[in-house]
Design a protein around this motif. Structure first.
Motif, short mmCIF file in Angstrom:
data_model
loop_
_atom_site.label_atom_id
_atom_site.label_comp_id
_atom_site.label_asym_id
_atom_site.label_seq_id
_atom_site.Cartn_x
_atom_site.Cartn_y
_atom_site.Cartn_z
N LEU A 198 -24.76 28.95 -26.34
CA LEU A 198 -24.00 29.58 -25.27
C LEU A 198 -23.89 28.65 -24.05
O LEU A 198 -22.82 28.52 -23.44
N THR A 199 -24.98 27.97 -23.74
CA THR A 199 -24.98 27.03 -22.62
C THR A 199 -23.95 25.94 -22.85
O THR A 199 -23.14 25.62 -21.97
N ASP A 200 -23.98 25.40 -24.06
CA ASP A 200 -23.07 24.32 -24.42
C ASP A 200 -21.62 24.77 -24.29
O ASP A 200 -20.77 24.07 -23.74
N GLU A 201 -21.35 25.97 -24.78
CA GLU A 201 -20.00 26.52 -24.75
C GLU A 201 -19.52 26.67 -23.30
O GLU A 201 -18.40 26.27 -22.95
N LEU A 202 -20.36 27.22 -22.44
CA LEU A 202 -19.98 27.44 -21.05
C LEU A 202 -19.81 26.11 -20.31
O LEU A 202 -18.84 25.90 -19.59
N MET A 203 -20.79 25.22 -20.50
CA MET A 203 -20.76 23.94 -19.78
C MET A 203 -19.52 23.12 -20.16
O MET A 203 -18.89 22.51 -19.30
N SER A 204 -19.18 23.14 -21.45
CA SER A 204 -18.05 22.30 -21.87
C SER A 204 -16.71 22.90 -21.44
O SER A 204 -15.69 22.24 -21.48
N SER A 205 -16.73 24.18 -20.99
CA SER A 205 -15.49 24.80 -20.53
C SER A 205 -15.26 24.57 -19.04
O SER A 205 -14.23 24.97 -18.51
N LEU A 206 -16.24 23.97 -18.39
CA LEU A 206 -16.08 23.74 -16.95
C LEU A 206 -15.64 22.29 -16.71
O LEU A 206 -16.21 21.36 -17.26
N GLN A 262 -19.39 38.16 -18.22
CA GLN A 262 -18.19 38.67 -17.57
C GLN A 262 -18.23 38.49 -16.05
O GLN A 262 -17.24 38.12 -15.44
N TYR A 263 -19.40 38.77 -15.45
CA TYR A 263 -19.50 38.72 -13.99
C TYR A 263 -20.12 37.43 -13.48
O TYR A 263 -20.46 37.31 -12.31
N GLY A 264 -20.30 36.46 -14.36
CA GLY A 264 -20.99 35.23 -13.95
C GLY A 264 -20.22 34.39 -12.96
O GLY A 264 -18.99 34.39 -12.95
N GLU A 265 -20.97 33.71 -12.13
CA GLU A 265 -20.39 32.74 -11.19
C GLU A 265 -21.13 31.42 -11.34
O GLU A 265 -22.36 31.44 -11.43
N PRO A 266 -20.50 30.28 -11.40
CA PRO A 266 -19.06 30.03 -11.26
C PRO A 266 -18.26 30.54 -12.46
O PRO A 266 -18.78 30.65 -13.56
N ALA A 267 -16.97 30.80 -12.19
CA ALA A 267 -16.11 31.35 -13.22
C ALA A 267 -15.78 30.32 -14.28
O ALA A 267 -15.59 29.15 -13.98
N VAL A 268 -15.75 30.77 -15.53
CA VAL A 268 -15.31 29.93 -16.64
C VAL A 268 -13.98 30.52 -17.11
O VAL A 268 -13.92 31.69 -17.47
N SER A 269 -12.95 29.68 -17.08
CA SER A 269 -11.63 30.25 -17.39
C SER A 269 -11.57 30.70 -18.84
O SER A 269 -12.14 30.07 -19.74
N LYS A 311 -15.05 20.90 -13.43
CA LYS A 311 -15.59 20.28 -12.22
C LYS A 311 -17.09 20.08 -12.32
O LYS A 311 -17.84 20.98 -12.70
N GLU A 312 -17.53 18.90 -11.90
CA GLU A 312 -18.95 18.56 -11.87
C GLU A 312 -19.72 19.57 -11.01
O GLU A 312 -20.81 20.03 -11.35
N GLU A 313 -19.11 19.95 -9.87
CA GLU A 313 -19.74 20.88 -8.95
C GLU A 313 -20.02 22.23 -9.63
O GLU A 313 -21.08 22.83 -9.46
N ASP A 314 -19.05 22.69 -10.42
CA ASP A 314 -19.22 23.96 -11.15
C ASP A 314 -20.34 23.87 -12.17
O ASP A 314 -21.10 24.81 -12.36
#
Ligand SMILES: [Mn+2]
Length: 475
Positions: free
Chosen positions: A268-276, A220-227, A278-281
């Motif tokens: 979980l990593t895969d899910e978050l990464m694929s939702s971002l 919930q509080y993670g940065e960078p934000a995942v929409s 921008k490369e920078e994010d």
């Protein structure tokens, strides 16, 4: 960015300067260590104190929120053979008149001292060790604890077992926020800590709270934000459910990232990464984290970021001593820190609501700002400013300034979005120059800086800040 862009060895000139300063420390019988109250300062002071303890010196450890005129006076008249100032002091070199002074700092040095040099330095009793003097950044290449550690190691190579504290200090000072990893002199120090067996580098999700935050809050509080995930507690709980990752263990306790098995982490990593998008994010999300091996993940000290957060919360609530006791391995101080940390979280969320609910945020042409008066502690107003910058109330492309009452005037904390820093904005310079123009003092780092100005000068100060910003961005 490849490693070859940064030095992998310390320059000869620094090594020589360290050796000379080491001789001064070894030659003193009594030493007063003066250090800052944040995580970098507490780890720096702890490294210095432990170094002196091992040398059998008589020493005292003193914490300062900042260098005030009174602090300069205290340092100048201190009766110890040597005053060793950590994570502070460089900006005030011209005001120190004592002999027997060593400064291990990373803040921008007093330019007058740089060009003129103190006459005392000729006698070899005043030593300033600061990365800026070697054209190395104090924002992401080395911190106050790092400079203090380098001196400690020059005093005795056995002090390599203190390197992990310098890693904690560097992370506490956000030195990894530019490359999402420690680089340059920080990397050299990190390698010392790894070699000593105290730190392990892991490549994983870089969200805060691997060991201490329940999974839902971790997301919930993670940065960078995942929409669709960040900021939405229900969405986070649902995501875990969909991935078949239990949020609780068999005993009903909330699980943390450290409790997850390999498969769960990968999912979980895969899910978050694929939702971002921008490369920078993605670079910010997945990368290096630093494990402090001597502590359990759940202790709050098992991860460099969590360790530094524990220390910062001590400092902000006038209990930097508890932080130093933790660094010295005194686990009874952890309980005190835990209370500090709870107070800290409560204070910050209350302060943030206070600013938002009362619609305190105002906007000018180049800055947004709010006056907190005495409603927000001056020691947390900077964090609140930084958090405001991430809310929908704030313009995402403007620096934010927060004003709060302090003992010696009005404290101003400034934070800037990374896009402006990349475009060339230097908050440290702007705060220092604007403050000087209204009879105050300021400085800090390019993304986060502060100042103290006389009461009643707030509006003029804002005018000055705006002028400096417009100069930066006008062709
Ligand atoms: Mn620092």
């Amino acid at each position: 960015m490849p490693d070859c862009d940064y030095p992998t060895e310390l320059p000869e000139k620094l090594l020589g300067d360290l050796r000379r300063a080491a001789r001064v420390v070894k030659g003193a019988e009594t030493v007063t260590v003066v250090t800052h109250i944040d995580a970098d300062g507490i780890t720096a002071g702890s490294i210095a104190a432990e170094t002196l303890r091992r040398l059998g010196k008589e020493y005292t450890l003193v914490f300062e929120k900042k260098i005030t005129e009174e602090a300069v006076e205290r340092i100048n008249s201190d009766s110890a053979d040597l005053v060793w100032i950590c994570d502070l002091g460089s900006a005030y070199m011209g005001q120190f008149t004592r002999s027997g002074l060593v400064v291990t700092d990373h803040h921008v040095p007093d330019p007058k001292w740089r060009s003129g040099q103190s006459s005392l330095e000729a006698f070899g009793t005043v030593h300033q060790l600061n990365p800026h003097l070697y054209k190395v950044s104090g924002s992401y290449e080395v911190c106050g604890a790092g400079m203090t550690y380098l001196l400690s190691k020059a005093i005795d190579p056995k002090n390599q077992d203190l390197a992990y504290l310098a890693v904690v200090g560097a992370i506490g000072d956000f030195q990894d926020s530019r490359e999402y990893r420690l680089v340059s002199w920080n990397r050299i120090i990190l390698n010392d800590a790894i070699e000593a067996g105290d730190v392990e580098v892991e490549n994983t999700i870089r969200y805060f709270g691997r060991g201490t935050r329940p999974l839902v809050q971790f997301l919930q509080y993670g940065e960078p934000a995942v929409s669709g995930i960040t900021g939405d507690m229900q969405a986070c709980a649902l995501l875990l459910q969909n991935l078949d990752i239990p949020a609780f263990d068999e005993t009903g306790a909330k699980r943390t990232w450290c409790d997850l098995n390999e498969v769960e982490r990968a999912l979980l990593t895969d899910e978050l990464m694929s939702s971002l998008e921008k490369e920078e994010d993605r670079k910010a999300l997945f990368g290096e984290v630093y494990t402090i091996k001597r502590y359990e993940p759940k202790s709050g000290l098992g991860d460099a970021k969590e360790f530094s957060t524990t220390l910062n919360s001590c400092g902000r609530y006038d209990d930097a001593e508890a932080g130093a006791r933790i660094c010295a391995g005194d686990m009874s101080a952890l309980e005190e820190a835990e209370q500090n940390r709870k107070d800290h979280r409560k204070n910050i969320s209350q302060a943030l609501s206070y600013v938002r609910d009362n619609h305190l945020l105002r906007r000018r042409n180049y800055v947004q700002y709010f006056f907190a008066g005495s409603a927000i502690r001056e020691t947390v107003v900077g964090i609140v400013a930084g958090m405001m910058l991430g809310t929908s109330d704030a313009a995402p492309d403007m620096p934010i300034l927060a004003f709060a009452d302090a003992d010696d005037g009005v404290k101003v904390s400034a934070r800037a979005p990374k896009s402006l820093i990349d475009a060339g904005l230097d908050l440290s310079r702007i705060m220092s120059e604007s403050a000087a123009e209204v009879g105050g003092m300021g400085g800090g780092h390019s993304v986060a800086a502060g100042a103290t100005i006389p009461e009643g000068k707030e509006e003029v100060f804002l005018d000055r800040v705006e002028e400096h910003i417009s100069e930066t961005f006008s062709p």
